[in-house]
Design an enzyme around this catalytic site. Sequence first.
Site, PDB file in Angstrom:
ATOM      1  N   HIS A 109      35.865  32.776  47.149  1.00  0.00           N
ATOM      2  CA  HIS A 109      36.388  32.566  45.796  1.00  0.00           C
ATOM      3  C   HIS A 109      36.978  31.170  45.628  1.00  0.00           C
ATOM      4  O   HIS A 109      37.706  30.924  44.665  1.00  0.00           O
ATOM      5  CB  HIS A 109      37.460  33.619  45.475  1.00  0.00           C
ATOM      6  CG  HIS A 109      36.883  34.987  45.261  1.00  0.00           C
ATOM      7  ND1 HIS A 109      37.661  36.119  45.212  1.00  0.00           N
ATOM      8  CD2 HIS A 109      35.612  35.405  45.099  1.00  0.00           C
ATOM      9  CE1 HIS A 109      36.886  37.184  45.027  1.00  0.00           C
ATOM     10  NE2 HIS A 109      35.632  36.773  44.964  1.00  0.00           N
ATOM     11  N   SER A 177      41.833  45.500  47.550  1.00  0.00           N
ATOM     12  CA  SER A 177      41.843  46.753  46.788  1.00  0.00           C
ATOM     13  C   SER A 177      40.436  47.309  46.580  1.00  0.00           C
ATOM     14  O   SER A 177      40.273  48.429  46.109  1.00  0.00           O
ATOM     15  CB  SER A 177      42.478  46.499  45.412  1.00  0.00           C
ATOM     16  OG  SER A 177      41.701  45.529  44.707  1.00  0.00           O
TER      17      SER A 177
HETATM   18  N1  APR Z   1      49.546  44.610  54.044  1.00  0.00           N
HETATM   19  C1  APR Z   1      48.287  45.082  53.850  1.00  0.00           C
HETATM   20  N2  APR Z   1      47.749  45.317  52.621  1.00  0.00           N
HETATM   21  C2  APR Z   1      48.538  45.063  51.567  1.00  0.00           C
HETATM   22  C3  APR Z   1      49.849  44.567  51.676  1.00  0.00           C
HETATM   23  C4  APR Z   1      50.348  44.340  52.987  1.00  0.00           C
HETATM   24  N3  APR Z   1      51.585  43.875  53.206  1.00  0.00           N
HETATM   25  N4  APR Z   1      50.367  44.433  50.423  1.00  0.00           N
HETATM   26  C5  APR Z   1      49.403  44.806  49.563  1.00  0.00           C
HETATM   27  N5  APR Z   1      48.308  45.205  50.243  1.00  0.00           N
HETATM   28  C6  APR Z   1      47.032  45.688  49.706  1.00  0.00           C
HETATM   29  C7  APR Z   1      47.176  46.481  48.446  1.00  0.00           C
HETATM   30  O1  APR Z   1      47.347  47.862  48.777  1.00  0.00           O
HETATM   31  C8  APR Z   1      45.823  46.232  47.768  1.00  0.00           C
HETATM   32  O2  APR Z   1      44.856  47.197  48.198  1.00  0.00           O
HETATM   33  O3  APR Z   1      46.269  44.554  49.379  1.00  0.00           O
HETATM   34  C9  APR Z   1      45.406  44.864  48.295  1.00  0.00           C
HETATM   35  C10 APR Z   1      45.534  43.776  47.257  1.00  0.00           C
HETATM   36  O4  APR Z   1      44.626  44.064  46.231  1.00  0.00           O
HETATM   37  P1  APR Z   1      44.465  43.022  45.013  1.00  0.00           P
HETATM   38  O5  APR Z   1      45.803  42.636  44.511  1.00  0.00           O
HETATM   39  O6  APR Z   1      43.454  43.622  44.088  1.00  0.00           O
HETATM   40  O7  APR Z   1      43.864  41.716  45.706  1.00  0.00           O
HETATM   41  P2  APR Z   1      42.369  41.497  46.150  1.00  0.00           P
HETATM   42  O8  APR Z   1      41.751  42.783  46.609  1.00  0.00           O
HETATM   43  O9  APR Z   1      42.362  40.342  47.097  1.00  0.00           O
HETATM   44  O10 APR Z   1      41.674  41.032  44.769  1.00  0.00           O
HETATM   45  C11 APR Z   1      40.310  40.666  44.849  1.00  0.00           C
HETATM   46  O11 APR Z   1      40.385  39.954  42.553  1.00  0.00           O
HETATM   47  O12 APR Z   1      41.661  38.902  40.949  1.00  0.00           O
HETATM   48  C12 APR Z   1      40.545  38.769  41.775  1.00  0.00           C
HETATM   49  O13 APR Z   1      39.648  36.801  42.657  1.00  0.00           O
HETATM   50  C13 APR Z   1      40.765  37.629  42.730  1.00  0.00           C
HETATM   51  O14 APR Z   1      40.262  37.477  45.064  1.00  0.00           O
HETATM   52  C14 APR Z   1      40.846  38.313  44.082  1.00  0.00           C
HETATM   53  C15 APR Z   1      40.049  39.572  43.865  1.00  0.00           C
END
Ligand code: APR
Length: 234
Positions: A109, A177
Site C-alpha cells: 500500500h 482485520s
Molecule cells: N496486536 C495484534 N492485533 C491487533 C492489535 C494488537 N496489539 N491491535 C489491533 N489488532 C488487530 C485488530 O483486531 C484488527 O483485526 O489489527 C487489525 C487492524 O485492522 P484494521 O484497522 O482494519 O487495519 P488493517 O487490517 O491493516 O487495514 C487494512 O485498510 O484502510 C485500509 O489501506 C488501509 O492498509 C489498510 C487496510
Amino acid sequence: MQQIRNIVILTGAGVSAESGIDTFRGGGGLWEQHRVEDVATPEAFARDPDLVLRFYDMRRAAIQEKQPNAAHTALARLEAEWPGNLLLVTQNVDDLHERGGSRRVLHMHGEHLNAWCTSCDIRSRWTGPLIDRPACPICAAPTLRPDVVWFGEMPYRMGEIYAALREADLFVSIGTSGAVYPAAGFVQNARELGAQTLELNLERSQGSHWFHESRLGPATEVVPAWVDEMLGGA
Ligand code: APR
C-alpha cells in the site's frame, strides 16, 4: 505438519498498534471528523488537495516519533535466521518493520516516507511536509503526492506477491482485520494452493474461518512466541 520452507507473512495495522500507531478500524479511525476512507481516495485529493496533504503530513510526522515493537523485531529475527524463503508483505505504510531490522519488506500500500511526483512519476524518499507543494527532487515540478495506495488504486507488486503465495508452505497473517482486498484474499489463495495458514491477531478477523489456526493476543506477545517456535525455541 508438512515440511515448511517458504513462508509468506502479511501484516496490517495491528502489528504497529502497540507502537502507538492507530489502527484503521479500531477505536477512533477518524481524523478531524473525516473517515480515513473519505481522505485516502483520488477523488478526495482532487476535491480538496490541502485536506489530504495535511492528513498525510500529520501521519508522516507521527510515525517518525514511534518506535518498532517486539513483534517487528521478532519478524526481523525470523527473516535473519530462517533457512528457507521468507517474504514479508505489509499493508502498513510506516517504516517500523525496517527500523525493527527487516531487510526485505514489500509495502503493497506504499510508504509514508516516500513522495510520488505526478509529473515525472519518480518516487523519492520524503520525511517532511507536502502541504507547501515543495519541488520534486528530480524534475522540480511542485507535483508531489503521498506515495500511498488510495482506495480504488492498484496495490503495488501484486505479481510478486501471488508468485510467492504459489510457492508458500506457510502463510501467516498478523494484525489485520481482513476487511480490505486484495490482501484479505491472500489466505484463501494460499490455502487453495496447499499452504498451511496461521492467523496471529488481537481478535478474530473477518477471514478467520480461512485459517487452519488462529492465535489471539497482542502482537508483541503472540508474534515473538511464534518466532521462537519456528526457530526451535532458540
Ligand atoms: N496486536 C495484534 N492485533 C491487533 C492489535 C494488537 N496489539 N491491535 C489491533 N489488532 C488487530 C485488530 O483486531 C484488527 O483485526 O489489527 C487489525 C487492524 O485492522 P484494521 O484497522 O482494519 O487495519 P488493517 O487490517 O491493516 O487495514 C487494512 O485498510 O484502510 C485500509 O489501506 C488501509 O492498509 C489498510 C487496510
